[in-house]
Scaffold this motif. Structure first.
Motif, short mmCIF file in Angstrom:
data_model
loop_
_atom_site.label_atom_id
_atom_site.label_comp_id
_atom_site.label_asym_id
_atom_site.label_seq_id
_atom_site.Cartn_x
_atom_site.Cartn_y
_atom_site.Cartn_z
N SER A 175 0.83 -1.20 0.00
CA SER A 175 0.00 0.00 0.00
C SER A 175 0.87 1.26 0.00
O SER A 175 1.97 1.29 0.57
CB SER A 175 -0.91 0.00 1.23
OG SER A 175 -1.58 1.24 1.35
N GLY A 176 0.39 2.29 -0.65
CA GLY A 176 1.14 3.54 -0.73
C GLY A 176 1.27 4.26 0.61
O GLY A 176 2.05 5.22 0.72
N ARG A 177 0.58 3.80 1.63
CA ARG A 177 0.70 4.44 2.94
C ARG A 177 2.04 4.14 3.59
O ARG A 177 2.47 4.83 4.51
CB ARG A 177 -0.44 3.99 3.87
CG ARG A 177 -0.44 2.51 4.16
CD ARG A 177 -1.53 2.11 5.14
NE ARG A 177 -1.28 2.63 6.47
CZ ARG A 177 -1.82 2.13 7.57
NH1 ARG A 177 -2.67 1.11 7.47
NH2 ARG A 177 -1.56 2.65 8.74
N TYR A 178 2.72 3.08 3.09
CA TYR A 178 4.02 2.72 3.65
C TYR A 178 5.14 3.28 2.78
O TYR A 178 5.00 3.40 1.56
CB TYR A 178 4.16 1.19 3.75
CG TYR A 178 3.10 0.55 4.61
CD1 TYR A 178 3.12 0.69 5.99
CD2 TYR A 178 2.06 -0.19 4.04
CE1 TYR A 178 2.16 0.10 6.78
CE2 TYR A 178 1.09 -0.78 4.82
CZ TYR A 178 1.14 -0.63 6.20
OH TYR A 178 0.17 -1.21 6.98
N LEU A 179 6.25 3.59 3.42
CA LEU A 179 7.41 4.08 2.69
C LEU A 179 7.98 2.97 1.80
O LEU A 179 8.09 1.82 2.22
CB LEU A 179 8.49 4.56 3.66
CG LEU A 179 8.21 5.87 4.42
CD1 LEU A 179 9.29 6.09 5.47
CD2 LEU A 179 8.14 7.04 3.47
N SER A 180 8.34 3.34 0.59
CA SER A 180 8.97 2.39 -0.32
C SER A 180 10.49 2.46 -0.18
O SER A 180 11.03 3.37 0.47
CB SER A 180 8.58 2.70 -1.77
OG SER A 180 9.11 3.97 -2.16
N PHE A 181 11.18 1.50 -0.79
CA PHE A 181 12.63 1.50 -0.71
C PHE A 181 13.21 2.73 -1.42
O PHE A 181 14.21 3.31 -0.97
CB PHE A 181 13.19 0.22 -1.35
CG PHE A 181 14.68 0.13 -1.29
CD1 PHE A 181 15.33 -0.10 -0.09
CD2 PHE A 181 15.45 0.28 -2.43
CE1 PHE A 181 16.72 -0.18 -0.03
CE2 PHE A 181 16.82 0.21 -2.38
CZ PHE A 181 17.46 -0.03 -1.17
N ALA A 182 12.58 3.15 -2.52
CA ALA A 182 13.06 4.35 -3.22
C ALA A 182 12.95 5.58 -2.33
O ALA A 182 13.85 6.44 -2.32
CB ALA A 182 12.25 4.54 -4.50
#
Length: 458
Positions: free
Chosen positions: A69-76
């Motif tokens: 989900s976009g609510r979590y920070l991604s690796f990028a």
């Protein structure tokens, strides 16, 4: 660590792990039907990693097929946070550039920072590993917490075989399970062998009032295939009817067995003149297979029954170098070798005698497109399991078995020796040719063509 980050001690991550997002991309590639090795190459990881992912999850991606989900920070985003912090950019400015809340960035810099040096040092790879580890919420499998249910399932899967009088029948002993599929050409253990679907539905009949004795067949499959569930013994997969140790992706199971055969080279698109056998130049071909993957190519002209044999010697290194999966075909009839050998054979006869070639579905001629371009001979493939569509070739192969019996090594014969056999067949009188020999019928046709050409030019 508790004082610095507010989180208890965590095990050392060791080398930076591959990110979950990479594994998700891997499973997306698997869903297209390709092998785990090719999927691993497509996402930029080693083949060993791809194979390990596939086996560990039993060919079942489950939640890995869903994007985070976009609510979590991604690796990028974590990489961007690490770069901006190294440039002494403030938390609020980092949050503004990422479009995140300042509290999210502040919490990330504290909770997921590396602490090995005794102070907080933010590294994107370590932060991603910590976030993924903390996000795990493993739910105990029902077969782990419910012992009566687990015993019921295991008994129906691997229970003993009994006769009508209730006496136990031992059956054969199976080789030890090595994490692979059922034994190849070997005995399998005799068990009850109920399918997970049979077990799941029978529970409702045997325990109509006990809702705790319920489980779906999919949950049973997951307990069997996925390592680390701890519910059922891994070797119970050998009790399934197929004995398959891994679930096969649907796209791979539905993939064409003969991907090299397209619609335009099907036998249904062959010219109508081929059926009449009036005009020589249309051939049928196949392989006769011998011991130790040896083979000889057979070509038969439909009109005159003229036979040509293709010598397929071993490639250099056969039997000396270890076999490599998806490595070069050294047995003598790989796609490239076969196309080259056929091209060499074609050039030994006049061009007017090579109009088309109808072949079996074998992959030895998967390089047929190049063969057609270089030789000018159009290739067609018979329908699956339809040997009668190449009846002339099948009959000739039967005659050849007098000289090359099944179960013998065909690689021991030289090109001169197999051509001697071809000459023997070509000088045998045939009833279908009015007791002429194939070579006589072929010579008559070539003479008529030459006379027609002289009369036309004269």
């Amino acid at each position: 660590m508790l004082k610095l980050t507010g989180r208890g001690a965590m095990r050392s991550p060791g080398a930076p792990s591959l990110r979950r997002e990479t594994e998700r991309l891997f499973w997306e590639q698997i869903a297209t039907g390709i092998t785990s090795e090719k999927a691993a190459e497509a996402v930029g990881v080693s083949q060993a990693v791809g194979t390990r992912w596939f086996r560990y999850r039993g060919g079942m991606p489950l939640f890995m097929s869903n994007h985070i989900s976009g609510r979590y920070l991604s690796f990028a985003e974590r990489e961007e946070i690490g770069l901006l912090q190294a440039q002494s950019v403030g938390v609020r400015e980092i949050a503004r550039r990422l479009g995140r809340s300042p509290s999210t960035v502040s919490r990330e810099l504290t909770r997921n920072a590396a602490t090995r040096s005794g102070r907080l040092e933010y590294r994107a790879s370590v932060a991603q590993w910590k976030a993924e580890l903390a996000a795990k919420r493993p739910k105990p499998a029902k077969l782990v917490t419910n012992l009566p249910l687990r015993h019921y399932v295991q008994e129906r899967l691997e229970g003993k075989v009994h006769n009508a009088d209730g006496l136990e029948i031992a059956g054969p002993r199976q080789a030890p399970f090595k994490g692979r599929n059922k034994p190849h050409r070997g005995d399998r253990k005799w068990v009850n062998g109920w399918s997970p679907e049979q077990i799941a539905n029978r529970l409702q009949i045997d325990f109509p009032g006990d809702e705790s004795m319920r489980i779906s067949h999919e949950a049973i499959y997951q307990a069997l295939y996925i390592q680390g569930r701890g519910a059922l013994k891994r070797d119970l997969v050998s009790c399934l009817r197929t004995g398959r140790a891994l679930r096969i992706p649907r796209a791979r199971a539905q993939a064409k067995a003969w991907a090299h055969v397209s619609e335009d080279v099907m036998i249904s698109n062959r010219p109508a003149e081929v059926e009449g056998r009036a005009l020589p130049g249309h051939w049928e071909g196949d392989l006769i297979i011998g011991l130790n993957r040896s083979a000889i190519g057979t070509l038969v002209e439909r009109s005159t029954r003229y036979t040509m044999l293709v010598h397929l010697p071993r490639e250099e290194g056969y039997g000396l170098t270890p076999r490599v999966k998806n490595g070069p075909a050294l047995a003598g009839y790989g796609a490239v070798t076969m196309a080259n050998a056929l091209k060499k054979t074609v050039t030994s006869l006049p061009a007017q005698l090579w109009r088309s070639l109808t072949w079996d579905r074998g992959k030895e001629l998967s390089d047929h497109a190049r063969f057609t371009i270089e030789s000018g001979v159009k290739v067609f493939f018979a329908d699956p399991h339809s040997p009668w569509q190449r009846g002339t070739n099948e009959n000739t192969n039967g005659l050849l078995r007098q000289y090359f019996p099944k179960g013998t090594d065909l690689s021991r014969w030289s090109a001169q020796e197999i051509q001697a056999v071809a000459n023997t067949l070509n000088t045998r009188p045939r009833k279908t040719l009015g007791w002429k020999t194939p070579i006589e019928a072929l010579n008559e046709y070539l003479k008529s063509v030459q006379q027609t050409r002289v009369a036309t030019t004269g």
